[in-house]
Design a protein around this motif. Structure first.
Motif, PDB file in Angstrom:
ATOM      1  N   PRO A 160       8.003  11.591 -20.087  1.00  9.69           N
ATOM      2  CA  PRO A 160       7.584  11.784 -21.476  1.00  9.69           C
ATOM      3  C   PRO A 160       6.721  13.037 -21.634  1.00  9.69           C
ATOM      4  CG  PRO A 160       6.615   9.777 -20.523  1.00  9.69           C
ATOM      5  CD  PRO A 160       7.391  10.431 -19.462  1.00  9.69           C
ATOM      6  N   THR A 161       6.969  13.762 -22.712  1.00 13.38           N
ATOM      7  CA  THR A 161       6.250  15.006 -23.005  1.00 13.38           C
ATOM      8  C   THR A 161       6.070  15.114 -24.511  1.00 13.38           C
ATOM      9  OG1 THR A 161       7.333  16.083 -21.118  1.00 13.38           O
ATOM     10  CG2 THR A 161       6.295  17.515 -22.722  1.00 13.38           C
ATOM     11  N   GLY A 162       4.911  15.599 -24.929  1.00 15.79           N
ATOM     12  CA  GLY A 162       4.664  15.785 -26.357  1.00 15.79           C
ATOM     13  C   GLY A 162       3.559  14.888 -26.861  1.00 15.79           C
ATOM     14  N   GLY A 163       2.385  15.462 -27.082  1.00 16.05           N
ATOM     15  CA  GLY A 163       1.250  14.688 -27.563  1.00 16.05           C
ATOM     16  C   GLY A 163       0.525  13.916 -26.479  1.00 16.05           C
ATOM     17  N   ILE A 164       0.812  14.221 -25.220  1.00 20.59           N
ATOM     18  CA  ILE A 164       0.182  13.496 -24.115  1.00 20.59           C
ATOM     19  C   ILE A 164      -1.009  14.285 -23.590  1.00 20.59           C
ATOM     20  CG2 ILE A 164       0.550  12.518 -21.810  1.00 20.59           C
ATOM     21  CD1 ILE A 164       3.467  12.105 -22.576  1.00 20.59           C
ATOM     22  N   SER A 165      -2.075  13.567 -23.318  1.00 15.25           N
ATOM     23  CA  SER A 165      -3.313  14.176 -22.824  1.00 15.25           C
ATOM     24  C   SER A 165      -3.896  13.282 -21.739  1.00 15.25           C
ATOM     25  CB  SER A 165      -4.314  14.319 -23.968  1.00 15.25           C
ATOM     26  OG  SER A 165      -4.746  13.035 -24.407  1.00 15.25           O
ATOM     27  N   SER A 184       0.357  20.040 -21.557  1.00 14.66           N
ATOM     28  CA  SER A 184      -0.169  21.410 -21.575  1.00 14.66           C
ATOM     29  C   SER A 184      -1.678  21.454 -21.425  1.00 14.66           C
ATOM     30  CB  SER A 184       0.247  22.098 -22.882  1.00 14.66           C
ATOM     31  OG  SER A 184      -0.246  21.373 -24.003  1.00 14.66           O
ATOM     32  N   TRP A 185      -2.333  20.283 -21.416  1.00 14.73           N
ATOM     33  CA  TRP A 185      -3.800  20.283 -21.412  1.00 14.73           C
ATOM     34  C   TRP A 185      -4.385  20.818 -20.110  1.00 14.73           C
ATOM     35  CZ3 TRP A 185      -1.358  15.695 -19.936  1.00 14.73           C
ATOM     36  CH2 TRP A 185      -1.855  15.056 -18.804  1.00 14.73           C
ATOM     37  N   VAL A 186      -3.587  20.880 -19.057  1.00 15.80           N
ATOM     38  CA  VAL A 186      -4.114  21.357 -17.765  1.00 15.80           C
ATOM     39  C   VAL A 186      -4.274  22.870 -17.723  1.00 15.80           C
ATOM     40  CG1 VAL A 186      -3.292  19.392 -16.438  1.00 15.80           C
ATOM     41  CG2 VAL A 186      -1.776  21.350 -16.802  1.00 15.80           C
ATOM     42  N   ALA A 187      -3.735  23.564 -18.732  1.00 15.34           N
ATOM     43  CA  ALA A 187      -3.865  25.021 -18.771  1.00 15.34           C
ATOM     44  C   ALA A 187      -4.120  25.482 -20.202  1.00 15.34           C
ATOM     45  CB  ALA A 187      -2.606  25.682 -18.221  1.00 15.34           C
ATOM     46  N   PRO A 188      -5.318  25.186 -20.740  1.00 23.93           N
ATOM     47  CA  PRO A 188      -5.631  25.559 -22.120  1.00 23.93           C
ATOM     48  C   PRO A 188      -5.544  27.075 -22.321  1.00 23.93           C
ATOM     49  CG  PRO A 188      -7.286  24.066 -21.232  1.00 23.93           C
ATOM     50  CD  PRO A 188      -6.434  24.491 -20.081  1.00 23.93           C
ATOM     51  N   LYS A 189      -5.074  27.475 -23.488  1.00 21.89           N
ATOM     52  CA  LYS A 189      -4.871  28.896 -23.763  1.00 21.89           C
ATOM     53  C   LYS A 189      -6.143  29.708 -23.577  1.00 21.89           C
ATOM     54  CE  LYS A 189      -3.060  32.086 -27.248  1.00 21.89           C
ATOM     55  NZ  LYS A 189      -2.418  32.220 -28.584  1.00 21.89           N
TER      56      LYS A 189
END
Length: 211
Positions: A160-165, A184-189
């Motif tokens: 599952p991907t999308g909206g997961i933290s 994507s939370w493991v590599a914040p912009k």
């Protein structure tokens, strides 16, 4: 089970979180991959959402030997071929089409198509796949949907991907039909822009400890 399914499962089962990355600058690609690998996340997905994505994949494949790099946001057979040529070891799409299924069948590189309904999951199953992405996860019913689908379609596994933290990852990881989650939370912009590789390694280690 096919060799490609076994290969894909071995990649996805190797860590609880698959980093989903949007790389804006090629020069960030290798240090970002190395930072994630240092934290225990050696398999990563670089999305084809920027003009430098393919170049970034190539740079990681050549410059970060501890990293297994895949390509995401694959929308066409042409994307599939270009990503494989750049060095991608697995291919991820937000959805799936007959053309993409055909490209996957013709390639030695495994395919993780996006699904968001029982019918889409069954279409992927008919195409011979046993592992799919569930996307966008939170917007498509979240962990309760995957729990409900586990009985009628018992032989399918999900990423599952999308909206997961970090806050809700375990809701998914606790399910027997989930092999890992994408996030994507493991590599914040802001951390990537700042070159805070030590901070990203810390986030990766935190994610890698989830089970």
């Amino acid at each position: 089970m096919s060799d490609k399914t076994e290969t894909l499962l071995s990649i996805l089962k190797s860590q609880p979180v698959m980093p989903v990355l949007i790389i804006e600058r090629v020069e960030d690609a290798v240090p970002l991959a190395r930072a994630l690998a240092a934290g225990g996340l050696k398999a990563i997905e670089v999305t084809l959402r920027t003009p430098v994505a393919l170049e970034a994949i190539r740079a990681i494949a050549e410059g970060s030997p501890d990293t297994l790099v895949g390509a995401g946001t694959i929308l066409s057979p042409e994307d599939y071929e270009a990503a494989v040529k750049a060095g991608s070891k697995f291919i991820v799409s937000p959805g799936a089409t007959p053309a993409l299924f055909a490209a996957a069948k013709a390639s030695d590189v495994p395919f993780l198509p996006g699904t968001s309904s029982a019918s889409e999951i069954m279409l992927a199953r008919e195409a011979g796949l046993r592992v799919v992405k569930f996307f966008p996860a939170e917007q498509s019913g979240g962990a309760p949907f995957l729990k409900a689908i586990s009985s009628p379609i018992a032989d399918m596994k999900f990423c599952p991907t999308g909206g997961i933290s970090l806050k809700n990852a375990n809701d998914y990881l606790s399910l027997p039909n989930v092999v890992c989650v994408g996030g994507s939370w493991v590599a914040p912009k802001d951390m990537v822009v700042a070159g805070d590789w030590a901070g990203i390694t810390k986030l990766a280690a935190e994610a890698a400890a989830l089970r």
